[in-house]
Write an enzyme that holds these catalytic residues in place. Structure first.
Site: not given
Ligand code: CDT
Length: 309
Positions: A47, A110, A127, A146, A171, A196
């Protein structure tokens, strides 16, 4: 004829803020050349594989923030990855921050993409499960913004690729059983997933010692319960004073780890994956058509939080 896909899980060690995109791309290309030498069909990167994990900082200046995003893919710095894919006949999965200009303005995601052996993009994923918070929280040792820096994606799609059915996730998605099941219901045979994950989780430090265990637990369960391969790839090590887990691995539809990295640096884990191994799970214990009881699952898609009696 067995449907074999040779997979390289291309773990990256830390990317520091001072590292240029060009230097990072060199590391990715190095992985691609090594994977090709070993006869791989697809390389899976982590990611946000082009930058440091910038959501750990509260960044107010939009220009400073924009430096972490790609406004085109491929763009001038990432084009060499696509050229290498075509030259080597090697597909890849890549996670990155996307700045997407649409008619109603800019959108930030993302993102991951799946690229074919011809160097063309097969599919893109935004994501869905964005962890963390959207405002500065001074009590944290580091931020996890995020929810501030990205919009949530809206679906888990799958694509026909490399002789099978491929899906993507990123993730935090790996911790949610819904991620795997939605793709499982579309017949997914291999889920590619970059991550991550800091060792320290500020809201729940009591989980820190379990972070590697949880990493494998969720991906192994997701693989087995949906009869699919899962490839989980870390950006690992000490990045800007933040320790991140490794644990990169390739998981068979049995739930077993068949290849894994042992360092927290740039390292390849490679496996010869037979997509037909999915069938024995998809057609017996997890024959969805035969055994799922959807009349009992309504709450899953209609209720977000917990309501106690
Ligand atoms: N990048 C990302 O999604 N990281 C989160 C950290 C949350 S702390 C449990 C993860 O789920 O790994």
């Amino acid at each position: 004829m067995p449907r074999i896909v040779n997979i390289a899980a291309a773990q990256l060690g830390p990317i520091q803020r001072r590292d240029s995109r060009k230097e990072v791309i060199e590391r990715l290309l190095n992985h691609m050349y090594n994977a090709a030498k070993m006869g791989c069909d697809v390389v899976v990167f982590p990611e946000l594989a082009l930058t440091t994990f910038f959501p750990r900082w509260y960044i107010e200046d939009p220009e400073e923030l924009n430096q972490f995003y790609e406004s085109e893919m491929p763009g001038p710095t990432t084009q060499p990855l696509f050229d290498a894919a075509k030259k080597l006949g090697l597909g890849f999965y890549l996670g990155y921050a996307e700045l997407n200009k649409q008619s109603d303005g800019y959108h930030r995601y993302n993102t991951s993409i799946l690229v074919g052996k011809d160097g063309k993009i097969i599919g893109k994923y935004h994501k869905v499960h964005l962890p963390g918070h959207d405002e500065y929280e001074p009590w944290r040792r580091f931020q996890h913004l995020e929810k501030r820096y990205f919009e949530a994606g809206s679906s888990f799609d799958v694509w026909s690729a490399f002789g099978g059915i491929f899906g993507m996730a990123l993730c935090n998605d790996r911790r949610w059983s819904e991620t795997y099941r939605v793709m499982g219901l579309q017949g997914v045979e291999m889920i590619l997933l970059g991550y991550n994950t800091p060792v320290h989780n500020p809201p729940a430090p009591e989980h820190d010692d379990l972070s590697l265990f949880h990493n494998h637990l969720v991906m192994q369960a997701g693989a087995y319960q949906n009869g699919t391969w899962v490839v989980g790839v870390a950006k690992a090590g000490n990045e800007e004073d933040c320790d991140m887990i490794g644990g990169t691995c390739i998981i068979a539809p049995s739930g077993e780890i068949v290849a894994a990295c042992s360092t927290k640096g740039d390292e390849l884990a490679i496996a010869r994956c037979d997509l037909d191994l999915c069938q024995s799970y998809k057609s017996t214990t997890f024959n969805f058509e035969k055994h799922r009881q959807i009349h009992a699952y309504g709450l899953i898609s209609h209720q977000r939080g917990v309501k106690t009696p």
